[in-house]
Design an enzyme around this catalytic site. Sequence first.
Site, PDB file in Angstrom:
ATOM      1  N   ALA A   1       0.806  -1.236   0.000  1.00  0.00           N
ATOM      2  CA  ALA A   1       0.000   0.000   0.000  1.00  0.00           C
ATOM      3  C   ALA A   1       0.837   1.283   0.000  1.00  0.00           C
ATOM      4  O   ALA A   1       0.259   2.373   0.083  1.00  0.00           O
ATOM      5  CB  ALA A   1      -1.014   0.029   1.145  1.00  0.00           C
ATOM      6  N   ALA A   2       2.152   1.165  -0.137  1.00  0.00           N
ATOM      7  CA  ALA A   2       2.957   2.401  -0.234  1.00  0.00           C
ATOM      8  C   ALA A   2       2.543   3.187  -1.483  1.00  0.00           C
ATOM      9  O   ALA A   2       2.408   4.414  -1.445  1.00  0.00           O
ATOM     10  CB  ALA A   2       4.443   2.062  -0.286  1.00  0.00           C
ATOM     11  N   GLY A   3       2.322   2.466  -2.575  1.00  0.00           N
ATOM     12  CA  GLY A   3       1.869   3.125  -3.802  1.00  0.00           C
ATOM     13  C   GLY A   3       0.493   3.754  -3.633  1.00  0.00           C
ATOM     14  O   GLY A   3       0.196   4.805  -4.215  1.00  0.00           O
ATOM     15  N   ASP A   4      -0.344   3.123  -2.827  1.00  0.00           N
ATOM     16  CA  ASP A   4      -1.693   3.685  -2.592  1.00  0.00           C
ATOM     17  C   ASP A   4      -1.596   4.979  -1.773  1.00  0.00           C
ATOM     18  O   ASP A   4      -2.309   5.955  -2.047  1.00  0.00           O
ATOM     19  CB  ASP A   4      -2.575   2.654  -1.865  1.00  0.00           C
TER      20      ASP A   4
END
Length: 316
Positions: free
Chosen positions: A252-255
């Site tokens: 979820a870093a990209g989220d």
Amino acid sequence: MPDKPRLLVIGSANMDLVVTAERVPRRGETLSGGEFKMVPGGKGANQAVACARLGAETHFVGRIGADAFGETLRQGYEREGLRIEHLVTDPDAPTGIAMIIVDADGDNSIVVAPGANKRCLPADLEPLEAVLDEVHCLVLQLEIPLDTVRAALRMGRERGVTTILDAGPPRALPPEVVALVDVISPNETEAEALLGRSIADVASAEAGARRLLQMGAAAAVMKLGAWGAVVATPDEVSHIRAQRVEAVDTTAAGDAFTAAMAVALAEGQSLREAVEIAVCAGALAVTVFGAQPSLPTREKLAEFCQDRGCRASLSP
Ligand code: RIB
């Protein structure tokens, strides 16, 4: 804070079933792992929750099943203050799940069983005209059917809403879909699927971002993890350095990145400023285990941006 930004996120909702392990097992191998955890996830829901934590009034539209996972997810969205009037509970499909292995370096491997997400169809968008008239940004990803993504982008374009497409999970896209996007944002593997060429360093990411503009996107933002990010507009292509942190779990870093970029754009910051803030949000998310538990609040992000001497920030 400036006028509260308003966003619409349309996308997937999953329950993440997560195990930690030293490494990903080889084919046919059984490994003994660490603890098992169930964590709310799904790219769409993660981005919606992140936008809400960053202070945006956030509508979330997608599909969950009429089951225990769906109920747990829905209660979580209510606690986060998401607007979920148009979230559908599907009586005929289970809530999506993601099987995730997080290895000793904090990197993840994910298999998604989409369940109800696959049935998030263009008809689900019919009640959204009034919402689209109110929001600054529309945020989409590729974990729901492409026809729905295309229809939503068209609706956003027709109403002059800024359209943001997080191009995950990886897949090729027809040019007419790319041309409906104001900001397209892939990571390296997603960019490779979109472009059919490898992204091996910042220079190839810059070339890839330029190619996305030629394909019709108004702007491209490459999420490059430890290399930071590349921003391309018709006027300039620039590289923004990563913020170094101790990696616990990259899920979820990209989220977190996409959500922070969307909120900053909705508040009127420039794309370059929005991406500087987004790099910080992604870095913070890497320091905490799990998808939604790792998404930073506005205060935490503002503090981190300040500590790191970042020129851009969301106001605390
Ligand atoms: O982007 C991370 C997400 O991808 C996880 O939460 C998982 O559900 C998959 O959709």
